[in-house]
Design a protein around this motif. Structure first.
Motif, PDB file in Angstrom:
ATOM      1  N   TYR A  91     -48.045  -7.831  -6.140  1.00  0.00           N
ATOM      2  CA  TYR A  91     -49.141  -9.152  -5.032  1.00  0.00           C
ATOM      3  C   TYR A  91     -47.831 -10.203  -6.520  1.00  0.00           C
ATOM      4  N   GLU A  92     -47.369 -10.650  -7.142  1.00  0.00           N
ATOM      5  CA  GLU A  92     -46.635 -11.277  -7.757  1.00  0.00           C
ATOM      6  C   GLU A  92     -45.669 -11.135  -7.088  1.00  0.00           C
ATOM      7  N   SER A  93     -44.691 -10.147  -7.104  1.00  0.00           N
ATOM      8  CA  SER A  93     -43.817  -9.736  -6.726  1.00  0.00           C
ATOM      9  C   SER A  93     -43.242 -10.708  -4.943  1.00  0.00           C
ATOM     10  N   PHE A 102     -46.008 -25.130   0.927  1.00  0.00           N
ATOM     11  CA  PHE A 102     -47.465 -24.298   2.004  1.00  0.00           C
ATOM     12  C   PHE A 102     -46.625 -23.272   2.414  1.00  0.00           C
ATOM     13  N   ALA A 103     -47.864 -21.625   2.116  1.00  0.00           N
ATOM     14  CA  ALA A 103     -47.523 -21.133   2.249  1.00  0.00           C
ATOM     15  C   ALA A 103     -48.325 -20.272   1.937  1.00  0.00           C
ATOM     16  N   LEU A 104     -48.759 -19.350   3.220  1.00  0.00           N
ATOM     17  CA  LEU A 104     -50.525 -18.484   3.459  1.00  0.00           C
ATOM     18  C   LEU A 104     -49.908 -17.164   2.877  1.00  0.00           C
ATOM     19  N   ALA A 105     -51.316 -16.256   2.006  1.00  0.00           N
ATOM     20  CA  ALA A 105     -51.283 -15.459   1.324  1.00  0.00           C
ATOM     21  C   ALA A 105     -51.499 -14.706   1.106  1.00  0.00           C
ATOM     22  N   THR A 106     -52.083 -13.430   0.569  1.00  0.00           N
ATOM     23  CA  THR A 106     -53.193 -12.506   0.142  1.00  0.00           C
ATOM     24  C   THR A 106     -53.217 -12.170  -1.488  1.00  0.00           C
ATOM     25  N   ARG A 107     -54.385 -12.364  -1.975  1.00  0.00           N
ATOM     26  CA  ARG A 107     -54.617 -12.306  -2.874  1.00  0.00           C
ATOM     27  C   ARG A 107     -55.780 -11.283  -3.522  1.00  0.00           C
ATOM     28  N   LYS A 108     -55.900 -10.046  -3.281  1.00  0.00           N
ATOM     29  CA  LYS A 108     -56.806  -9.544  -3.645  1.00  0.00           C
ATOM     30  C   LYS A 108     -58.220  -9.093  -2.167  1.00  0.00           C
ATOM     31  N   GLY A 109     -56.862  -9.070  -1.305  1.00  0.00           N
ATOM     32  CA  GLY A 109     -57.577  -8.758  -0.442  1.00  0.00           C
ATOM     33  C   GLY A 109     -57.643  -9.673   0.706  1.00  0.00           C
ATOM     34  N   GLN A 110     -57.998 -11.092  -0.059  1.00  0.00           N
ATOM     35  CA  GLN A 110     -58.177 -12.024   0.748  1.00  0.00           C
ATOM     36  C   GLN A 110     -57.136 -13.328   0.527  1.00  0.00           C
ATOM     37  N   LEU A 115     -49.324 -23.381  -3.634  1.00  0.00           N
ATOM     38  CA  LEU A 115     -48.213 -23.921  -3.281  1.00  0.00           C
ATOM     39  C   LEU A 115     -47.264 -23.532  -3.515  1.00  0.00           C
ATOM     40  N   MET A 116     -45.513 -23.094  -3.380  1.00  0.00           N
ATOM     41  CA  MET A 116     -45.083 -23.024  -4.318  1.00  0.00           C
ATOM     42  C   MET A 116     -44.222 -23.994  -4.568  1.00  0.00           C
ATOM     43  N   GLN A 117     -43.965 -23.633  -6.624  1.00  0.00           N
ATOM     44  CA  GLN A 117     -42.729 -25.142  -6.776  1.00  0.00           C
ATOM     45  C   GLN A 117     -41.704 -23.977  -8.062  1.00  0.00           C
ATOM     46  N   THR A 118     -40.501 -24.960  -7.823  1.00  0.00           N
ATOM     47  CA  THR A 118     -39.545 -24.188  -8.557  1.00  0.00           C
ATOM     48  C   THR A 118     -39.350 -25.220 -10.006  1.00  0.00           C
ATOM     49  N   ARG A 119     -38.935 -24.606 -11.018  1.00  0.00           N
ATOM     50  CA  ARG A 119     -38.590 -25.860 -11.777  1.00  0.00           C
ATOM     51  C   ARG A 119     -37.244 -26.096 -12.289  1.00  0.00           C
ATOM     52  N   ASP A 121     -35.546 -25.218 -14.637  1.00  0.00           N
ATOM     53  CA  ASP A 121     -35.086 -24.258 -15.388  1.00  0.00           C
ATOM     54  C   ASP A 121     -34.609 -23.122 -14.651  1.00  0.00           C
ATOM     55  N   GLY A 122     -34.977 -23.364 -13.582  1.00  0.00           N
ATOM     56  CA  GLY A 122     -35.382 -21.700 -12.534  1.00  0.00           C
ATOM     57  C   GLY A 122     -36.779 -21.257 -11.907  1.00  0.00           C
ATOM     58  N   THR A 123     -37.215 -20.853 -13.226  1.00  0.00           N
ATOM     59  CA  THR A 123     -38.645 -20.562 -13.288  1.00  0.00           C
ATOM     60  C   THR A 123     -39.440 -21.236 -11.852  1.00  0.00           C
ATOM     61  N   ARG A 124     -40.566 -19.900 -11.389  1.00  0.00           N
ATOM     62  CA  ARG A 124     -41.653 -21.085 -10.746  1.00  0.00           C
ATOM     63  C   ARG A 124     -42.596 -20.512 -11.034  1.00  0.00           C
ATOM     64  N   PHE A 125     -43.284 -21.352  -9.922  1.00  0.00           N
ATOM     65  CA  PHE A 125     -45.125 -21.124  -9.953  1.00  0.00           C
ATOM     66  C   PHE A 125     -45.723 -21.486  -8.879  1.00  0.00           C
ATOM     67  N   ALA A 126     -46.946 -20.837  -9.052  1.00  0.00           N
ATOM     68  CA  ALA A 126     -47.965 -21.285  -7.610  1.00  0.00           C
ATOM     69  C   ALA A 126     -48.984 -21.835  -7.865  1.00  0.00           C
ATOM     70  N   VAL A 127     -49.592 -22.430  -6.847  1.00  0.00           N
ATOM     71  CA  VAL A 127     -51.419 -22.786  -7.632  1.00  0.00           C
ATOM     72  C   VAL A 127     -51.272 -22.825  -6.208  1.00  0.00           C
ATOM     73  N   ALA A 128     -52.680 -21.911  -6.214  1.00  0.00           N
ATOM     74  CA  ALA A 128     -53.069 -21.771  -4.562  1.00  0.00           C
ATOM     75  C   ALA A 128     -54.699 -21.308  -4.828  1.00  0.00           C
ATOM     76  N   GLN A 129     -55.386 -21.458  -3.701  1.00  0.00           N
ATOM     77  CA  GLN A 129     -56.426 -21.526  -3.179  1.00  0.00           C
ATOM     78  C   GLN A 129     -56.895 -20.246  -2.233  1.00  0.00           C
ATOM     79  N   ARG A 130     -58.237 -20.116  -2.451  1.00  0.00           N
ATOM     80  CA  ARG A 130     -59.219 -19.557  -1.074  1.00  0.00           C
ATOM     81  C   ARG A 130     -58.916 -19.701  -0.232  1.00  0.00           C
ATOM     82  N   THR A 131     -58.566 -19.182   1.261  1.00  0.00           N
ATOM     83  CA  THR A 131     -59.087 -20.736   2.232  1.00  0.00           C
ATOM     84  C   THR A 131     -60.396 -20.377   2.764  1.00  0.00           C
TER      85      THR A 131
END
Length: 442
Positions: A91-93, A102-110, A115-119, A121-131
């Motif tokens: 899933y993380e890959s 903003f994008a739509l994705a799937t987490r545990k089948g849901q 919202l994807m962001q890049t720091r 230093d090149g590392t990234r993080f994601a803030v997600a909410q169930r649709t």
């Protein structure tokens, strides 16, 4: 083709149905737009929450680990940080392959909103909410927005019904005015308190009333003239019949003369009634300007005049009670009232019967009451006995059907009231006519 239901055929029903349809249609369309707008606004607000959380993570105010951590438990918002991730899952890959934004994705089948962001230093993080949670929150907010509109619609319908009813109240009053009038009341309808939209309609009715008044005047004039012109030949014919009394005639001829005398008498009585009716209808004097007279004295005089006829008929005519009572009115008119009532009672009272007259003095009215012991009036006819020429199912005697009609007109002109009821006391039958006239004082 039938007339349809009252709600559809009446003006009030059509107005209410039309306005109801407009209110419901406007409410539904407005509610749909409001629901859609509120739903989109709620979605945008939740996107703003994700952006704010991402801003906190970008500045280092909020740190995340390898696992998803609940940042907003009610909204089920999660943060996953690539820098804190010890190993990548499938899933993380897929998640890190998404572009920033903003994008739509799937987490545990849901399905989730990410919202994807890049720091720096090149590392990234994601803030997600169930649709599903986002849609539930947005739907709840949209429902709360539409709820006042839905509650307002019944209130608007109630207000519409009240406004329609009050707007048509002048028409109801106009109909009540017309229904409450006497048949011969041709007074023009007032326009002062009526809406301007009704003025043409009222003007047309007033024109019709004026034409009817003219026709009634012509009819009255014709009746009066015809009755007056016929009195002379009828009087001459009556005189000739009386001249046959001293003539020695055979029995059969005398029977025919008696029938002729009865017929001439009936015609003469009819002409007298027609002339009395014409004089009463032509009278314009107001009861308030008429002289004060004693009702009991007039009643006594009329009874005295009719006693010989009552004796010939074998009827016991007299007073059962007499009070001194003053009323305003023309003496001839009041005498005509008493005479017509007693004449009507004698025609229906059998031989050896009795007629009782009463004169009462009330607190504000003088009452004249005539009771007979005749057959009474059929229940379905008693409401019509004051109509001109109405004689009912038992047209006895030489009556013309005008006597009680003349009485009713005179009583109405004097501001009084008249009623007739059948008597059924002690196995006896009869008719009681009760007249109430406004009492007067010297």
């Amino acid at each position: 083709m039938d007339g349809g239901s009252p709600m559809i055929t009446s003006l009030r029903g059509r107005l209410f149905a039309g306005l109801t349809a407009i209110i419901l249609l406007t409410g539904i369309i407005g509610g749909l737009f409001a629901h859609r707008w509120a739903f989109n606004e709620a979605i945008e607000m939740q996107d703003s929450v994700l952006i704010q959380i991402a801003g906190l993570v970008q500045t280092g105010s909020l740190a995340g680990g390898r696992d998803l951590h609940g940042v907003d438990e009610d909204a089920e918002v999660w943060l996953i940080d690539q820098a804190a991730t010890a190993h990548d899952t499938e899933y993380e890959s897929r998640l890190w392959k998404l572009k920033d934004g903003f994008a739509l994705a799937t987490r545990k089948g849901q399905p989730i909103r990410v919202l994807m962001q890049t720091r720096h230093d090149g590392t990234r993080f994601a803030v997600a909410q169930r649709t599903s949670m986002r849609d539930e929150i947005a739907s709840d907010m949209a429902f709360r927005t539409v709820l006042p509109i839905a509650a307002l619609i019944p209130c608007l319908l109630l207000v519409t019904a009240i406004v329609v009813a009050r707007s048509l109240q002048p028409v109801v009053r106009l109909a009540g005015d017309l229904d409450g009038r006497r048949a011969d009341d041709m007074t023009p309808l007032p326009t002062g308190q009526m809406p301007s939209e009704l003025h043409p309609f009222i003007a047309s009715i007033n024109g019709l009333l004026q034409r009817m008044r003219g026709l009634m005047e012509q009819q009255r004039s014709f009746v009066a003239d015809a009755a007056h012109e016929l009195r002379t030949p009828i009087a001459a014919l009556s005189l000739q019949v009386e001249n046959l009394d001293p003539v020695d005639l055979p029995l059969r001829a005398r029977d025919r003369v008696a029938a002729l005398r009865q017929g001439v008498g009936r015609i003469r009585h009819l002409l007298d009634q027609l002339l009395a009716l014409a004089r009463e209808e032509a009278g314009k004097a107001d009861a308030a300007t008429m002289p004060v007279v004693k009702l009991d004295d007039i009643a006594k005089e009329v009874v005295a005049e009719l006693l010989p006829e009552a004796t010939n008929r074998g009827v016991d005519l007299g007073f059962a009670h007499v009070d001194s009572a003053m009323v305003r009115g023309d003496p001839m008119m009041i005498a005509a009232v008493v005479r017509n009532l007693l004449d009507n009672a004698m025609r229906f009272t059998p031989r050896n019967g009795r007629i009782d007259a009463y004169v009462y003095r009330g607190s504000d009215a003088a009452i004249l009451q005539i009771d007979d012991c005749g057959p009474g009036v059929a229940a379905d006819e008693i409401g019509r006995i004051f109509e001109p020429f109405f004689r009912g199912q038992r047209p006895e005697g030489d009556g013309s059907g005008l006597g009680l009609s003349i009485v009713k007109r005179i009583v109405d002109r004097l501001g009084g009231a008249i009623e007739a009821v059948n008597l059924a006391e002690g196995g006896l039958t009869g008719l009681r006519v009760l007249i109430r006239l406004p009492a007067a004082n010297f």
